[in-house]
Structure formats: C-alpha cells, structure tokens
Design an enzyme around this catalytic site. Sequence first.
Site, PDB file in Angstrom:
ATOM      1  N   ARG A 126       3.460  -7.088  12.836  1.00 22.55           N
ATOM      2  CA  ARG A 126       2.146  -6.665  13.349  1.00 22.55           C
ATOM      3  C   ARG A 126       1.264  -7.890  13.529  1.00 22.55           C
ATOM      4  NH1 ARG A 126       0.479  -1.058  10.048  1.00 22.55           N
ATOM      5  NH2 ARG A 126       2.376   0.065  10.586  1.00 22.55           N
TER       6      ARG A 126
ATOM      7  N   GLU B  70      -6.864   7.246   7.977  1.00 24.95           N
ATOM      8  CA  GLU B  70      -5.748   8.004   8.569  1.00 24.95           C
ATOM      9  C   GLU B  70      -5.236   9.066   7.583  1.00 24.95           C
ATOM     10  OE1 GLU B  70      -2.826   5.789  10.837  1.00 24.95           O
ATOM     11  OE2 GLU B  70      -1.212   7.032  10.060  1.00 24.95           O
TER      12      GLU B  70
ATOM     13  N   GLU C 204      -2.009  -3.040  12.623  1.00 22.77           N
ATOM     14  CA  GLU C 204      -1.320  -2.327  13.696  1.00 22.77           C
ATOM     15  C   GLU C 204      -2.123  -2.410  15.001  1.00 22.77           C
ATOM     16  OE1 GLU C 204      -1.081   1.920  13.235  1.00 22.77           O
ATOM     17  OE2 GLU C 204       0.985   1.950  13.950  1.00 22.77           O
TER      18      GLU C 204
ATOM     19  N   ARG D 119       4.091   0.496   2.422  1.00 28.41           N
ATOM     20  CA  ARG D 119       4.191  -0.624   3.370  1.00 28.41           C
ATOM     21  C   ARG D 119       3.858  -1.884   2.580  1.00 28.41           C
ATOM     22  NH1 ARG D 119       2.139  -3.879   7.751  1.00 28.41           N
ATOM     23  NH2 ARG D 119      -0.082  -3.490   7.368  1.00 28.41           N
TER      24      ARG D 119
ATOM     25  N   THR E 113       5.548   8.285  10.322  1.00 28.02           N
ATOM     26  CA  THR E 113       6.037   6.952   9.945  1.00 28.02           C
ATOM     27  C   THR E 113       5.744   6.633   8.481  1.00 28.02           C
ATOM     28  OG1 THR E 113       3.970   5.856  10.538  1.00 28.02           O
ATOM     29  CG2 THR E 113       5.644   6.006  12.260  1.00 28.02           C
TER      30      THR E 113
ATOM     31  N   CYS F  84       0.918  10.873   9.503  1.00 21.71           N
ATOM     32  CA  CYS F  84       1.828  10.294  10.504  1.00 21.71           C
ATOM     33  C   CYS F  84       3.257  10.287   9.947  1.00 21.71           C
ATOM     34  CB  CYS F  84       1.391   8.861  10.812  1.00 21.71           C
ATOM     35  SG  CYS F  84       2.444   8.025  12.010  1.00 21.71           S
TER      36      CYS F  84
ATOM     37  N   ARG G 219      -5.418   5.879   0.747  1.00 19.58           N
ATOM     38  CA  ARG G 219      -4.492   4.755   0.807  1.00 19.58           C
ATOM     39  C   ARG G 219      -4.788   3.938  -0.430  1.00 19.58           C
ATOM     40  NH1 ARG G 219      -2.545   3.417   6.234  1.00 19.58           N
ATOM     41  NH2 ARG G 219      -1.778   5.428   6.958  1.00 19.58           N
TER      42      ARG G 219
ATOM     43  N   ARG H 236       0.831  -1.209   0.000  1.00 23.56           N
ATOM     44  CA  ARG H 236       0.000   0.000   0.000  1.00 23.56           C
ATOM     45  C   ARG H 236       0.861   1.252   0.000  1.00 23.56           C
ATOM     46  NH1 ARG H 236       1.638   3.206   4.529  1.00 23.56           N
ATOM     47  NH2 ARG H 236       0.973   2.295   6.495  1.00 23.56           N
TER      48      ARG H 236
HETATM   49  P1  ADP Z   1      -1.891  -0.101   6.914  1.00 23.39           P
HETATM   50  O1  ADP Z   1      -1.297   0.968   7.776  1.00 23.39           O
HETATM   51  O2  ADP Z   1      -0.916  -0.672   5.989  1.00 23.39           O
HETATM   52  O3  ADP Z   1      -3.173   0.241   6.266  1.00 23.39           O
HETATM   53  P2  ADP Z   1      -2.953  -1.785   9.090  1.00 23.39           P
HETATM   54  O4  ADP Z   1      -1.941  -2.355  10.011  1.00 23.39           O
HETATM   55  O5  ADP Z   1      -3.899  -0.760   9.595  1.00 23.39           O
HETATM   56  O6  ADP Z   1      -2.105  -1.309   7.868  1.00 23.39           O
HETATM   57  O7  ADP Z   1      -3.755  -2.941   8.400  1.00 23.39           O
HETATM   58  C1  ADP Z   1      -4.844  -2.690   7.562  1.00 23.39           C
HETATM   59  C2  ADP Z   1      -5.502  -3.971   7.108  1.00 23.39           C
HETATM   60  O8  ADP Z   1      -4.694  -4.590   6.123  1.00 23.39           O
HETATM   61  C3  ADP Z   1      -5.694  -4.997   8.213  1.00 23.39           C
HETATM   62  O9  ADP Z   1      -6.943  -5.629   8.058  1.00 23.39           O
HETATM   63  C4  ADP Z   1      -4.606  -6.000   7.924  1.00 23.39           C
HETATM   64  O10 ADP Z   1      -4.908  -7.306   8.372  1.00 23.39           O
HETATM   65  C5  ADP Z   1      -4.583  -5.963   6.426  1.00 23.39           C
HETATM   66  N1  ADP Z   1      -3.334  -6.499   5.857  1.00 23.39           N
HETATM   67  C6  ADP Z   1      -2.090  -6.007   5.984  1.00 23.39           C
HETATM   68  N2  ADP Z   1      -1.199  -6.767   5.337  1.00 23.39           N
HETATM   69  C7  ADP Z   1      -1.907  -7.793   4.769  1.00 23.39           C
HETATM   70  C8  ADP Z   1      -1.568  -8.908   3.964  1.00 23.39           C
HETATM   71  N3  ADP Z   1      -0.323  -9.147   3.577  1.00 23.39           N
HETATM   72  N4  ADP Z   1      -2.576  -9.736   3.590  1.00 23.39           N
HETATM   73  C9  ADP Z   1      -3.850  -9.504   3.948  1.00 23.39           C
HETATM   74  N5  ADP Z   1      -4.231  -8.467   4.693  1.00 23.39           N
HETATM   75  C10 ADP Z   1      -3.268  -7.610   5.104  1.00 23.39           C
HETATM   76  N1  IOM Z   2       0.628   5.395  11.845  1.00 21.63           N
HETATM   77  C1  IOM Z   2       0.052   5.232  13.121  1.00 21.63           C
HETATM   78  N2  IOM Z   2      -1.234   4.632  13.011  1.00 21.63           N
HETATM   79  N3  IOM Z   2       0.904   4.662  14.180  1.00 21.63           N
HETATM   80  C2  IOM Z   2       2.320   4.724  14.002  1.00 21.63           C
HETATM   81  C3  IOM Z   2       0.314   4.872  15.478  1.00 21.63           C
HETATM   82  C4  IOM Z   2       1.241   4.694  16.703  1.00 21.63           C
HETATM   83  O1  IOM Z   2       1.878   5.669  17.083  1.00 21.63           O
HETATM   84  O2  IOM Z   2       1.272   3.579  17.284  1.00 21.63           O
END
Ligand code: ADP
Ligand code: IOM
Length: 355
Positions: free
Chosen positions: A308, A224, A313, A279, A272, A270, A228, A125
């Site tokens: 994660r 966020e 996250e 990511r 990060t 953010c 995305r 993403r």
């Molecule tokens: P991001 O910041 O990349 O959007 P999150 O940690 O908030 O990531 O995750 C968003 C969603 O994407 C969650 O439902 C997570 O399980 C899903 N996700 C992340 N990586 C994968 C993957 N490789 N395969 C399937 N789902 C994924």
């Molecule tokens: N990007 C954000 N969601 N994350 C880094 C939150 C945190 O500080 O844990």
Amino acid sequence: MLYTSSLSKLESGWCSLASSDSKSLIKKYLTKGVFGELKGKKTSFGSTLLDCVQSGFENHDSGVGIYAPDAEAYTVFAPIFDPIIEDYHKGFKPTDKHPAKDWGDVNALGDLDAEKKYVISTRVRCARSLVGYPFNPLLTEAQYKEMEEKVSTTLKGLAGDLQGEFYRLTGMSKTVQQKLIDDHFLFKEGDRFLQAANASRFWPTGRGIFHNRDKTFLVWCNEEDHLRLISMQMGGNLGEVYKRLVTAVNDVEQRLPFAHHDRLGFLTFCPTNLGTTIRASVHIKLPKLAADKAKLEQVAAKYSLQVRGTRGEHTDAEGGVYDISNKRRMGLTEYQAVKEMNDGITELIKIEKQL
Ligand code: ADP
Ligand code: IOM
C-alpha cells in the site's frame, strides 16, 4: 417503487462495471449468472445486492468493491461473497472453517530490522464488531452515539501502559485531526469507498479515537468497523508491537462482547478483514527493489504480502515509503498471519541487500 429504482440502479451499475477495465474482485466474480441469481434477494434486515456492491459500482478502482451491510449478507449473498473470500484469502473455500483464535507464542517474534536501515515503523491491527449492532449502513444516529459512549467508557478501565483517553471526532479541531492523520494515527476523512458503501452516515457522530500517552496503543471507533485495535511504534520491533496488541485485545475482550461467526471468524464489514482481522504492516524503504513498482508488487505477492502507499489503502508512496503487510487474514491463526508478514519482510530485506 423503491424496489424498482434499486433494481434499475443495480442493472445500470452492473452494465457499467462489466464494460469497464476495473481490476476489482467484484467485477471478476459478479458474472451475469451470479448477478441474475442475487439481484432479487434481501436479508431479513432488508439489505439488497445493491447495498453490498454499490461501493464497487461507483468506484471502479476498488480492490474488492463489496461490503456486507449486515452479517446475514455473507450467507444470503454467498454466491458473490464466497468466491471473493476464496480469492482474497488465498484458497479459503466455502467448506472451510476459520480456525479458533490463537495468538501463539507472543515472545517468539523479534526485530525485523536490527540495523535500522529499512523499517521506519511497525503496526499490527485487528478489527472487532460489537455484539448487538449491525454494520455501518444500518446503524442509526442514536446507535452511533450509544456505541461511542460504551467504547469510551469501557476503555477508561485500561491500566498501565495501555491507559489513555478517548477523543471524539465531534468537536475535534481540524488542526488536531489533520495532525493525527498525518502522523498515521487516525483514519482519513471522506473516504469515497466507504461513503459509497453508505458507511459514513451521520459523520462525525459516533466516530472517535482512543490512544495511550505514547500513541503506541490506539482504538478507532466506528470508521470502517465498529472497532479497530492498533498497536504501533517507530522502528522494526514487531515482537514488542505484537505483544502489546495481544495484551490489549485480551483485556478489551473481557470488557466488551464481540461478534464471532463459527465459520468466518471475527465478523467485519468488509470480507477482506474477516477471520483473524489482522493486518500486520511495516512502513519500509526498499529503494532498489521499489525502483520498479511492478517488480516490488510481484516479489511481495510471492510472499503473500500486499503493498500500500504511505497513507494506507488507495494512496501512493511518498518519499519511497511503502506500507507492506500480510494480505490474507482467514484460514490461519493470528500468530500465523503476523508471522507471514515477519517472514516476507525478512525476505524482502534480504533481496534488497543483494541488489
Ligand atoms: P488499516 O485498514 O489497517 O486501518 P489503512 O491502509 O487505512 O489501514 O491505513 C491506516 C493508517 O495506518 C494510515 O495512516 C497508514 O499510513 C497507517 N499505517 C499503516 N501501517 C503503518 C505502519 N507500519 N507504520 C505507521 N503507520 C502505518
Ligand atoms: N477494506 C476496504 N477498505 N477495501 C478492501 C476497499 C476496496 O475494495 O478497495
């Protein structure tokens, strides 16, 4: 009056964080000196230090704990953003400049797990902010609606495999929403880290998801970040996932203007996510290596990877499924960020096989 109450909230929030056992980067770098230097400052949008750090003050379990309420905050509050950026992105210094966008050779990546034993699914993403709009804490309800309209209308123009539909969160049934979340396609509801950062106002207004028929290309609107852009599919074929993302982003970039900073790369809410905003992750099962979670995290960190939980996250692993991705997104190109995940996962699989 308001100013005094924001100052006293800042003081008490800082004291409470300083005396906590928080592992967040905000606790590490918001020293008494930096706090004193920044507590009276404001951006021209009126954003204060409290607007930047309130999520980390409320959630001591944050990984980072700071957001930029507007793009100017990265400069006005540089004494706190810069060291956090340097730490998170592994040495990106205040004097460094993020490289120009470079997707590299999109045909160079292949399948991470040809044996289909470890990798369940693969996702890459990136984030984008629309030129002319502030980040979440400053958006008005009218702007949320306008952005959603702009995004949904624009995405109607996508053709071929990317063609799909935009679904607004407003009016979406709870059953449909939960199924999309459970299947890992949609952002979660009620994220307390974003709520505390003032990023969930007017929810669900202006929030939504676009996806193609196969749900292999998706766009989140106003979670966020403004946008995305996501490419994902079952299995470990990172090459296919990456190529799809690059095609889609190149197409969407022709249609919408995105905010870019000369030094910081693509701008995000953010720190990060700055720079490439990439990511690249796999959902993976490594039962032997993950028998000791601390060991898994230690080995992953050696390859600059972040671990994660299954639902992303701030979640735990379910059924031994971990989300492992590249950690840094700045100071390297898009291709290098994805390659970092590619190489690290290849090593983790090798280690798992040897155990
Ligand atoms: P991001 O910041 O990349 O959007 P999150 O940690 O908030 O990531 O995750 C968003 C969603 O994407 C969650 O439902 C997570 O399980 C899903 N996700 C992340 N990586 C994968 C993957 N490789 N395969 C399937 N789902 C994924
Ligand atoms: N990007 C954000 N969601 N994350 C880094 C939150 C945190 O500080 O844990």
